[in-house]
Design a protein around this motif. Structure first.
Motif, PDB file in Angstrom:
ATOM      1  N   ALA A  32       0.850  -1.193   0.000  1.00  8.41           N
ATOM      2  CA  ALA A  32       0.000   0.000   0.000  1.00  8.41           C
ATOM      3  C   ALA A  32       0.882   1.238   0.000  1.00  8.41           C
ATOM      4  CB  ALA A  32      -0.911  -0.004   1.218  1.00  8.41           C
ATOM      5  N   PRO A  33       0.551   2.263  -0.814  1.00 14.38           N
ATOM      6  CA  PRO A  33       1.399   3.457  -0.920  1.00 14.38           C
ATOM      7  C   PRO A  33       1.694   4.129   0.418  1.00 14.38           C
ATOM      8  CG  PRO A  33      -0.220   3.432  -2.677  1.00 14.38           C
ATOM      9  CD  PRO A  33      -0.576   2.299  -1.758  1.00 14.38           C
ATOM     10  N   GLY A  34       0.724   4.074   1.344  1.00  9.65           N
ATOM     11  CA  GLY A  34       0.937   4.727   2.631  1.00  9.65           C
ATOM     12  C   GLY A  34       1.756   3.904   3.600  1.00  9.65           C
ATOM     13  N   GLY A  35       2.111   2.678   3.227  1.00  7.01           N
ATOM     14  CA  GLY A  35       2.935   1.840   4.077  1.00  7.01           C
ATOM     15  C   GLY A  35       2.204   1.183   5.227  1.00  7.01           C
ATOM     16  N   ASN A  36       0.854   1.273   5.230  1.00  7.01           N
ATOM     17  CA  ASN A  36       0.090   0.709   6.337  1.00  7.01           C
ATOM     18  C   ASN A  36      -0.303  -0.748   6.115  1.00  7.01           C
ATOM     19  OD1 ASN A  36       0.222   3.176   7.528  1.00  7.01           O
ATOM     20  ND2 ASN A  36      -1.867   3.784   7.081  1.00  7.01           N
ATOM     21  N   PHE A  37       0.038  -1.295   4.972  1.00  5.21           N
ATOM     22  CA  PHE A  37      -0.390  -2.651   4.658  1.00  5.21           C
ATOM     23  C   PHE A  37       0.824  -3.440   4.187  1.00  5.21           C
ATOM     24  CE2 PHE A  37      -2.822  -6.126   3.177  1.00  5.21           C
ATOM     25  CZ  PHE A  37      -4.122  -5.982   3.661  1.00  5.21           C
ATOM     26  N   ASN A  38       1.246  -4.399   4.997  1.00  4.02           N
ATOM     27  CA  ASN A  38       2.445  -5.175   4.704  1.00  4.02           C
ATOM     28  C   ASN A  38       2.086  -6.368   3.827  1.00  4.02           C
ATOM     29  OD1 ASN A  38       4.814  -6.565   4.629  1.00  4.02           O
ATOM     30  ND2 ASN A  38       5.143  -6.615   6.840  1.00  4.02           N
ATOM     31  N   VAL A  39       2.301  -6.220   2.528  1.00  5.39           N
ATOM     32  CA  VAL A  39       1.949  -7.284   1.595  1.00  5.39           C
ATOM     33  C   VAL A  39       2.950  -8.434   1.663  1.00  5.39           C
ATOM     34  CG1 VAL A  39       1.643  -7.850  -0.844  1.00  5.39           C
ATOM     35  CG2 VAL A  39       0.736  -5.715   0.061  1.00  5.39           C
ATOM     36  N   THR A  40       4.199  -8.128   1.926  1.00  5.04           N
ATOM     37  CA  THR A  40       5.255  -9.148   1.906  1.00  5.04           C
ATOM     38  C   THR A  40       4.945 -10.306   2.845  1.00  5.04           C
ATOM     39  OG1 THR A  40       6.891  -7.453   1.389  1.00  5.04           O
ATOM     40  CG2 THR A  40       7.715  -9.553   2.201  1.00  5.04           C
ATOM     41  N   ASN A  41       4.493 -10.002   4.048  1.00  6.77           N
ATOM     42  CA  ASN A  41       4.207 -11.049   5.033  1.00  6.77           C
ATOM     43  C   ASN A  41       2.705 -11.284   5.198  1.00  6.77           C
ATOM     44  OD1 ASN A  41       6.975 -11.398   5.688  1.00  6.77           O
ATOM     45  ND2 ASN A  41       6.891  -9.539   6.925  1.00  6.77           N
ATOM     46  N   SER A  42       1.941 -10.922   4.179  1.00  8.92           N
ATOM     47  CA  SER A  42       0.486 -11.001   4.294  1.00  8.92           C
ATOM     48  C   SER A  42      -0.032 -12.415   4.088  1.00  8.92           C
ATOM     49  CB  SER A  42      -0.158 -10.073   3.262  1.00  8.92           C
ATOM     50  OG  SER A  42       0.117 -10.535   1.952  1.00  8.92           O
ATOM     51  N   LYS A  43      -1.293 -12.594   4.472  1.00  7.06           N
ATOM     52  CA  LYS A  43      -2.030 -13.809   4.174  1.00  7.06           C
ATOM     53  C   LYS A  43      -2.963 -13.505   3.008  1.00  7.06           C
ATOM     54  CE  LYS A  43      -2.088 -14.838   9.137  1.00  7.06           C
ATOM     55  NZ  LYS A  43      -1.100 -15.909   9.145  1.00  7.06           N
ATOM     56  N   ALA A  44      -3.223 -14.497   2.172  1.00  3.10           N
ATOM     57  CA  ALA A  44      -4.101 -14.273   1.022  1.00  3.10           C
ATOM     58  C   ALA A  44      -4.973 -15.491   0.788  1.00  3.10           C
ATOM     59  CB  ALA A  44      -3.286 -13.951  -0.228  1.00  3.10           C
ATOM     60  N   TYR A  45      -6.153 -15.216   0.233  1.00  2.00           N
ATOM     61  CA  TYR A  45      -7.138 -16.266  -0.010  1.00  2.00           C
ATOM     62  C   TYR A  45      -7.692 -16.079  -1.419  1.00  2.00           C
ATOM     63  CZ  TYR A  45      -6.753 -16.118   5.066  1.00  2.00           C
ATOM     64  OH  TYR A  45      -6.260 -16.092   6.353  1.00  2.00           O
ATOM     65  N   VAL A  46      -7.453 -17.051  -2.281  1.00  2.00           N
ATOM     66  CA  VAL A  46      -7.922 -16.994  -3.659  1.00  2.00           C
ATOM     67  C   VAL A  46      -9.335 -17.558  -3.713  1.00  2.00           C
ATOM     68  CG1 VAL A  46      -7.485 -17.680  -6.041  1.00  2.00           C
ATOM     69  CG2 VAL A  46      -5.561 -17.269  -4.490  1.00  2.00           C
ATOM     70  N   LEU A  47     -10.268 -16.797  -4.291  1.00  2.00           N
ATOM     71  CA  LEU A  47     -11.665 -17.205  -4.321  1.00  2.00           C
ATOM     72  C   LEU A  47     -11.979 -18.012  -5.579  1.00  2.00           C
ATOM     73  CD1 LEU A  47     -13.313 -13.880  -3.093  1.00  2.00           C
ATOM     74  CD2 LEU A  47     -12.288 -15.731  -1.753  1.00  2.00           C
ATOM     75  N   ASP A  48     -13.174 -18.591  -5.601  1.00  2.00           N
ATOM     76  CA  ASP A  48     -13.559 -19.411  -6.745  1.00  2.00           C
ATOM     77  C   ASP A  48     -13.763 -18.607  -8.020  1.00  2.00           C
ATOM     78  OD1 ASP A  48     -15.872 -18.102  -5.992  1.00  2.00           O
ATOM     79  OD2 ASP A  48     -16.963 -19.919  -5.406  1.00  2.00           O
ATOM     80  N   ASN A  49     -13.859 -17.278  -7.909  1.00  2.00           N
ATOM     81  CA  ASN A  49     -13.961 -16.423  -9.099  1.00  2.00           C
ATOM     82  C   ASN A  49     -12.643 -15.714  -9.400  1.00  2.00           C
ATOM     83  OD1 ASN A  49     -13.876 -14.595  -7.020  1.00  2.00           O
ATOM     84  ND2 ASN A  49     -15.836 -13.613  -7.474  1.00  2.00           N
ATOM     85  N   SER A  50     -11.544 -16.181  -8.787  1.00  2.00           N
ATOM     86  CA  SER A  50     -10.169 -15.685  -8.987  1.00  2.00           C
ATOM     87  C   SER A  50      -9.855 -14.390  -8.241  1.00  2.00           C
ATOM     88  CB  SER A  50      -9.850 -15.498 -10.484  1.00  2.00           C
ATOM     89  OG  SER A  50      -9.924 -16.744 -11.156  1.00  2.00           O
ATOM     90  N   MET A  51     -10.827 -13.752  -7.609  1.00  2.00           N
ATOM     91  CA  MET A  51     -10.524 -12.603  -6.768  1.00  2.00           C
ATOM     92  C   MET A  51      -9.654 -13.053  -5.598  1.00  2.00           C
ATOM     93  SD  MET A  51     -14.169 -10.582  -6.639  1.00  2.00           S
ATOM     94  CE  MET A  51     -14.955 -10.001  -8.142  1.00  2.00           C
ATOM     95  N   VAL A  52      -8.903 -12.121  -5.016  1.00  2.00           N
ATOM     96  CA  VAL A  52      -8.003 -12.466  -3.919  1.00  2.00           C
ATOM     97  C   VAL A  52      -8.257 -11.541  -2.734  1.00  2.00           C
ATOM     98  CG1 VAL A  52      -5.610 -12.749  -3.182  1.00  2.00           C
ATOM     99  CG2 VAL A  52      -6.230 -13.220  -5.558  1.00  2.00           C
ATOM    100  N   ILE A  53      -8.508 -12.129  -1.571  1.00  2.00           N
ATOM    101  CA  ILE A  53      -8.622 -11.371  -0.322  1.00  2.00           C
ATOM    102  C   ILE A  53      -7.260 -11.376   0.351  1.00  2.00           C
ATOM    103  CG2 ILE A  53      -9.659 -11.346   1.984  1.00  2.00           C
ATOM    104  CD1 ILE A  53     -12.165 -12.572   0.747  1.00  2.00           C
ATOM    105  N   ILE A  54      -6.829 -10.209   0.836  1.00  2.00           N
ATOM    106  CA  ILE A  54      -5.494 -10.068   1.423  1.00  2.00           C
ATOM    107  C   ILE A  54      -5.631  -9.526   2.848  1.00  2.00           C
ATOM    108  CG2 ILE A  54      -3.189  -9.110   1.089  1.00  2.00           C
ATOM    109  CD1 ILE A  54      -4.228  -8.375  -1.806  1.00  2.00           C
ATOM    110  N   SER A  55      -4.996 -10.211   3.788  1.00  2.00           N
ATOM    111  CA  SER A  55      -4.990  -9.780   5.185  1.00  2.00           C
ATOM    112  C   SER A  55      -3.556  -9.512   5.606  1.00  2.00           C
ATOM    113  CB  SER A  55      -5.606 -10.867   6.076  1.00  2.00           C
ATOM    114  OG  SER A  55      -5.318 -10.618   7.440  1.00  2.00           O
ATOM    115  N   ASP A  56      -3.352  -8.480   6.399  1.00  2.00           N
ATOM    116  CA  ASP A  56      -1.991  -8.189   6.850  1.00  2.00           C
ATOM    117  C   ASP A  56      -1.563  -9.100   7.997  1.00  2.00           C
ATOM    118  OD1 ASP A  56      -3.400  -7.217   8.989  1.00  2.00           O
ATOM    119  OD2 ASP A  56      -2.560  -5.193   8.927  1.00  2.00           O
TER     120      ASP A  56
END
Length: 248
Positions: free
Chosen positions: A145-169
């Motif tokens: 995230a541009p503001g640095g509030n969301f750490n994607v590197t160590n995030s958790k992610a969940y791929v949905l049946d329609n290919s969308m992805v939910i991302i949790s920090d």
């Protein structure tokens, strides 16, 4: 006969003069074609951008509707509201027509359980719960995230049946998460196909001197400017309003 020859000469001369007056040189033709090409390019670029914007809005609308339905189903199926939510500010109450009675308090004790129930209701087909990038749920060049509030590197992610992805920090869970509305496909940019959300109280009741939360809903995150990835990006709130047909 002489008169006829003279008349033919006049006609030929007139044709030559007309051709000279109204004809175009090769350079003039080339300049005209170049201008037409430039105008066509600009028009196609504008049309292409408009088509992309409509496509992204449609993807966002689909994602948001699916998430809202999942939230309601969880409350109905489990008969409770998970203790994982923030309190909306006064502006949100006015903008989204909330029904807040009493003084609810922020909760974060059941955020992991809420996320588990949420991704299940959303139809997750793949989970990356240690590192979303190294486990393959997100591409290696996925932007933070541009503001640095969301750490994607160590995030958790969940791929949905329609290919969308939910991302949790991995810290806030449902109190702050993101969804990529077209999955691993590009552009993978915040405010274009990646949008952050927060769960907040949408309805509460006051009974005696106690406040009970009846429902929670999805809202824009705090500091929305921290989730904008350039001039073409839009905040979650802007996309929510456009999806609902609300124009400011």
């Amino acid at each position: 006969m002489l008169k006829l020859v003279y008349r033919v000469d006049e006609i030929i001369m007139s044709m030559r003069l007309n051709n000279k007056k109204f004809g175009f040189t090769l350079s003039e033709v080339m300049v005209t074609l170049s201008l037409i090409g430039v105008l066509a390019t600009l028009t196609l670029s504008t049309v292409g951008s408009s088509v992309q914007q409509r496509a992204r809005l449609a993807e966002f609308r689909t994602a948001f509707a699916k998430m809202e339905a999942a939230m309601k189903n969880i409350t109905i199926d489990e008969g409770k509201v998970y203790s994982c939510y923030k309190i909306p500010d006064n502006a949100a109450e006015d903008d989204f027509g909330l029904s807040i009675n009493g003084s609810p308090s922020e909760k974060n004790t059941e955020c992991k359980a809420f996320m588990d129930a949420f991704v299940k209701a959303m139809g997750a087909t793949r989970k990356c719960e240690n590192n979303a990038v190294t486990e393959g749920c997100l591409p290696g060049n996925y932007p933070p995230a541009p503001g640095g509030n969301f750490n994607v590197t160590n995030s958790k992610a969940y791929v949905l049946d329609n290919s969308m992805v939910i991302i949790s920090d991995g810290t806030n869970y449902m109190r702050l998460f993101a969804i990529d509305v077209n999955g691993r496909k590009g552009p993978n940019k915040w405010g274009q196909d990646i949008f952050a959300f927060s769960t907040r109280v949408s309805e509460s009741v006051l009974i005696g001197n106690r406040t009970f939360v009846k429902s929670v809903s999805l809202f824009p995150p705090d500091n929305p400017e921290n989730y904008l990835g350039g001039d073409a990006s839009k905040t979650t709130e802007q996309m929510m309003k456009e999806s609902a047909g609300i124009r400011e």
